[in-house]
Scaffold this motif. Structure first.
Motif, short mmCIF file in Angstrom:
data_model
loop_
_atom_site.label_atom_id
_atom_site.label_comp_id
_atom_site.label_asym_id
_atom_site.label_seq_id
_atom_site.Cartn_x
_atom_site.Cartn_y
_atom_site.Cartn_z
N CYS A 1 5.53 7.39 -0.59
CA CYS A 1 4.16 6.98 -0.23
C CYS A 1 3.42 8.05 0.56
O CYS A 1 2.18 8.13 0.49
CB CYS A 1 4.21 5.69 0.60
SG CYS A 1 4.73 4.23 -0.31
N CYS B 1 2.71 1.87 3.67
CA CYS B 1 4.05 1.34 3.39
C CYS B 1 4.43 0.28 4.41
O CYS B 1 4.36 0.53 5.62
CB CYS B 1 5.09 2.47 3.40
SG CYS B 1 6.76 1.90 2.94
N ALA C 1 7.55 3.46 8.70
CA ALA C 1 6.61 2.69 7.87
C ALA C 1 5.39 2.29 8.70
O ALA C 1 5.44 2.27 9.93
CB ALA C 1 7.31 1.45 7.31
#
Length: 205
Positions: free
Chosen positions: A58, A65, A79
Motif C-alpha cells: 500500500c 491500510c 498501518a
C-alpha cells in the motif's frame, strides 16, 4: 484522522498467503483507496508478517491500510488504522493505545450502538451485512438499504456498508446514505481483482 478514508475498502482474503497478496497488489494498482487486512486461523507472527506485507504494498501509492481486530498488530506494522468488531478491544481502550492519529472503525447494525461507538471515538462505522453473503458464517440477517439508512442517519461519521456488496448494488447503498462500501469476495475472490476494483470504483463515482 491522519489518513484518508476512501469510498472503497478492499478486505483481504482471510486465508492470507501469496494469492491474497496478489489480489491486494492488483486492487491497489487499480486505485483501491483502502485495504483492510483480515486473516483468520493464523498465529500472531503469521498475521504480523502478512499485515506488514500488505502495508508495504500500500505504501508506494499512499493507499490507506487498516488491520481487522488487532490494534497491536496495526501499530506494530505501521498501518493507518484498525477496524474493531464487537468482541475486540473496546474503542475507548483502543484509542488510548493508538492515539488520536490512528483511524478506528467500529461495527454496528443499529442506531443506538452506532451512536455509542461514535461517542467512544469511532472515526467510521462498518455496517452490515447489507445483503446475504457466504463470505463469513454465523452472520445475522441482512439489513438491506433501509437498515443502512437507519444507521447512516443516526451518526455524523462515514458509514461503510459491507456484506454481499456488488457493483450493481452500490447505487442503492449510496442512496441510502452509505459513504462507501467494503468488499471481500467481490475483489479478493474475483478472477481479475484489478478489473473488479475498477468496476466498483466506477460505480462509486
Amino acid at each position: 484522522m491522519t489518513a484518508p478514508l476512501g469510498r472503497l475498502h478492499v478486505l483481504t482474503d482471510a486465508r492470507g498467503g501469496q494469492p491474497a497478496l496478489d489480489a491486494v497488489a492488483a486492487a491497489v494498482a487499480a486505485g483501491a483507496p483502502v485495504v483492510q487486512v483480515r486473516a483468520k486461523g493464523c498465529t500472531d507472527r503469521e498475521l504480523h508478517d502478512f499485515a506488514r506485507a500488505v502495508v508495504e504494498l500500500c505504501a508506494p501509492t499512499g493507499t490507506t491500510c487498516l488491520v481487522n481486530d488487532r490494534v497491536d498488530v496495526a501499530l506494530a506494522v505501521g498501518a493507518h488504522g484498525t477496524h474493531l468488531g464487537a468482541g475486540d478491544l473496546p474503542l475507548v481502550a483502543a484509542r488510548r493505545v493508538a492515539g488520536p492519529g490512528h483511524l478506528l472503525g467500529g461495527t454496528a447494525r443499529e442506531p443506538v450502538l452506532a451512536r455509542r461507538l461514535v461517542a467512544e471515538g469511532a472515526d467510521y462505522l462498518g455496517v452490515g451485512p447489507a445483503y446475504p453473503t457466504r463470505t463469513k458464517t454465523g452472520l445475522p440477517d441482512a439489513l438491506g438499504p433501509a437498515g443502512i439508512r437507519a444507521v447512516a442517519e443516526a451518526v455524523d461519521v462515514p458509514v461503510i456498508a459491507i456484506g454481499g456488496v456488488t457493483a450493481a448494488r452500490v447505487a442503492e447503498l449510496l442512496a441510502a446514505g452509505a459513504a462507501g462500501v467494503a468488499v471481500v469476495g467481490a475483489v479478493s475472490g474475483a478472477a481479475d481483482p484489478g478489473a473488479a476494483t475498477t468496476e466498483l470504483l466506477r460505480a462509486l463515482g
